[in-house]
Design a protein around this motif. Structure first.
Motif: not given
Lengths: 390, 261
Positions: A259-262, A273-277, A283-291, A325-333
């Protein structure tokens, strides 16, 4: 001979669990048939991948299941290798889950290749030791073999031999896990994976998902079998829940770093990439999925129930697995979405490349997940019949 | 106040030292200093000033500039120098490449990017930037290939493909910083620029590539860095000439150089 003696007279019976297994297997076969079709017609015609985004969603289940297997192997080794008494009752199921998750992961990456039939020949005849992918595939294949021998030794109640294979498997899969991180980190054009904290993050995540999987699938197995956990198994699950909670705090810290990187470029090697995430389209995927799903909700559930309610623990684990799973999707994409020449003021260059999984890719992913579920169900049926599960 | 006094004393001490002058510096060191200065100038002009690269990339660019120390690992060491401001986007190079190398319609080996570069407040300049495989000395694509299907030719440094070994994992595509590779479904393998290794380069006895031959404005200057007589060599070894490489921060040591004219 030992196995034969354990098989009871009802081995061939067909009940509720067998029907469930068939349903899961059929869904898996339907999903994976899309993979066969993609192989015939070529990925470019049916996948959402492109020249700019060569790695699609199929890398996600591979990374997810490989990391899950790593975590399960680590949890398994607590009882089997390190002789921690409290973890011993869950060794058999954990070892089996570790095996089938790696099998699922390797199946995903095989389908993701355009020419998988060349792998056995050229991985052996023309190996490239500088390639992390070569090492990773070799290591994970060897790991699977060690886990098969580990499981067979456990079947035969040869704990000493099983422990030797478990030690080798643990060392191997840890190497594989670190190799997977390196594999992604050296992709020159895409710096998303190359953060300094990645090796520890990968290992923590893997162990976290491993804990979540054993908590969830032990609960499911008990429900399927209409059983209540024995006291020893109950203690093992409580210990796993404590480990799960500690790891959730660890992963929460890494999520905080992300989050700090973003928000501040100085905390990351790939600020775009971190900003995009964190703040952009993902961001919706990140905050709902990863966080929320991967860390916050499971942590809250574990803390509120103090890890004693197995049903709530199963929900927390499921939430954690979906979020991971969403976290790994973000890492790849996400790292791939940053255009190669974004710094060059190129006319008509999109701010971000776009990628949407195609029907084929989605169906193969579903097929892979159901393959794992079917394999789990098959294991439960088989192990109940030969009295191996516990 | 005390600090200022100490500082002034140091300056006084320095003033007492004898000036060694520059006349005793060996010529080798002078040349190295000049080359280093040129590399830095090129990077700053081609990078930061024109907003090509961010400031943090400069460090990598200086190390990437090591290629100019005169020790070229291949013989011939093929290179291409792009005279960027001469390009008019006629695309004859792209047509020649496709025709000569029988490139699939599903991809391309080289292309031309149109840039709109800020040169003054409210003013922008249109520049056409041809791009192709940079045949890096440290190619990320070669490093990641699990079956050695893509490799660096040990003689001439060209990054080539052995399509029969390609398993289609596309890791090289993900690793390439220049978007120079694509998967060709017709041959079920990765395709990329190989400096016309098996076509025009072979026909011309190592003298020229199809794109360079077709260019009417002499934008693409193909040559050998071990031969000081080739125009490509001269273009990036002239004193005061500013040149740069793309994405130097990755330290992949590209062999495609860019000059303004």
């Amino acid at each position: 001979m030992i196995l034969e003696n354990k098989i009871d007279s009802n081995f061939i019976t067909f009940g509720r669990q067998e029907i469930l297994f068939l349903v899961l297997a059929i869904i898996s076969a339907i999903g994976l048939s899309f993979g066969a079709h993609a192989l015939l017609v070529g990925h470019d015609n049916v996948f959402g991948t492109s020249r700019e985004i060569p790695w699609g969603i199929l890398i996600t289940p591979y990374v997810f299941f490989a990391c899950l297997s790593t975590g399960l192997c680590i949890v398994c080794s607590l009882g089997q290798v390190f002789n921690i008494e409290v973890f011993k009752p869950i060794i058999n199921r954990t070892a089996f889950l570790a095996l089938i998750t790696m099998a699922t992961g390797l199946m995903c990456i095989t389908i993701e290749l355009e020419n998988p039939w060349r792998v056995p020949f050229f991985a052996l005849l023309s190996p490239h030791p500088s390639s992390n992918i070569w090492w990773k595939t070799t290591i994970y294949s060897l790991y699977m073999i060690f886990m098969v021998f580990n499981l067979l030794s456990l079947f035969m109640k040869n704990e000493k031999r099983a422990r030797i294979f478990a030690i080798i498997a643990l060392v191997t899969v840890t190497m594989g896990n670190l190799n997977m991180n390196s594999d992604m980190a050296i992709l020159g054009g895409r710096g998303f994976w190359s953060e300094n904290y990645m090796p520890l993050y990968f290992l923590s995540l893997s162990t976290l998902t491993g804990c979540a999987a054993i908590l969830l699938f032990t609960w499911i197995a008990n429900k399927l079998n209409n059983e209540t956990a024995s006291k020893a198994e109950d203690n093992a699950l409580r210990a796993t829940a404590r480990l799960f909670m500690i790891l959730l705090f660890g992963v929460l810290y890494f999520t905080g770093v992300k989050i700090m990187g973003g928000f501040s470029p100085q905390f990351t090697k790939n600020p775009e990439a971190m900003f995009l995430l964190v703040q952009g389209d993902f961001a919706p995927n990140f905050w709902i999925g990863e966080v929320f799903l991967a860390v916050v909700l499971p942590l809250l559930l574990v803390l509120i129930t103090k890890g004693k309610n197995k049903g709530i623990l199963a929900i927390a684990s499921l939430s954690c697995l979906i979020g991971s799973f969403s976290l790994f999707y973000h890492l790849v994409i996400v790292g791939q979405l940053i255009p190669h020449y974004f710094q060059f003021n190129v006319v008509d260059l999109p701010k971000y490349y776009s990628y949407t999984p195609s029907l084929h890719e989605s169906m193969i992913t579903v097929g892979a997940i159901f393959f794992f579920l079917a394999a789990f169900m098959f294991g439960e049926i088989l192990f109940k019949k030969i009295n191996f599960g516990k | 106040m005390k600090v200022n006094k100490e500082e002034s004393m140091k300056i006084e001490d320095l003033k007492k030292l004898r000036n060694e002058g520059v006349e005793n510096i060996p010529s080798v060191e002078r040349r190295q200093f000049l080359q280093f200065g040129l590399a830095i100038t090129g990077v700053f002009l081609g990078g930061t000033v024109l907003s090509l690269t961010s400031a943090k990339n400069v460090e990598g660019a200086v190390s990437g500039g090591k290629i100019l120390d005169g020790n070229y690992p291949y013989n011939p060491h093929y290179t291409m120098v792009i005279r960027e401001k001469h390009c008019i986007d006629c695309e004859k190079c792209l047509v020649a490449c496709r025709k000569t190398n029988n490139v699939s319609i599903h991809g391309y080996r080289t292309t031309i990017l149109e840039r709109s570069v800020p040169v003054a407040p409210g003013e922008r300049e249109r520049i056409f930037m041809p791009i192709l495989c940079n045949h890096c000395n440290r190619p990320p694509c070669v490093r990641v290939c699990p079956t050695s299907a893509t490799f660096k030719d040990k003689v001439n440094g060209i990054v080539r493909m052995n399509i029969s070994k390609c398993i289609g994992c596309k890791t090289c595509m993900a690793a390439c910083p220049y978007n120079a590779r694509f998967f060709d479904e017709e041959i079920r393998a990765i395709d990329k620029c190989n400096f016309c290794y098996d076509t025009k380069l072979k026909e011309s006895n190592g003298k020229i590539t199809a794109c360079a031959d077709a260019c009417p404005a002499n934008v693409r200057v193909f040559g050998d860095l071990t031969n000081p007589e080739t125009p490509a060599y001269k273009l990036i070894h002239s004193a005061g000439k500013v040149f740069w490489v793309l994405r130097p921060e990755l330290n992949s040591m590209p062999n495609v150089f860019y000059v303004e004219k």
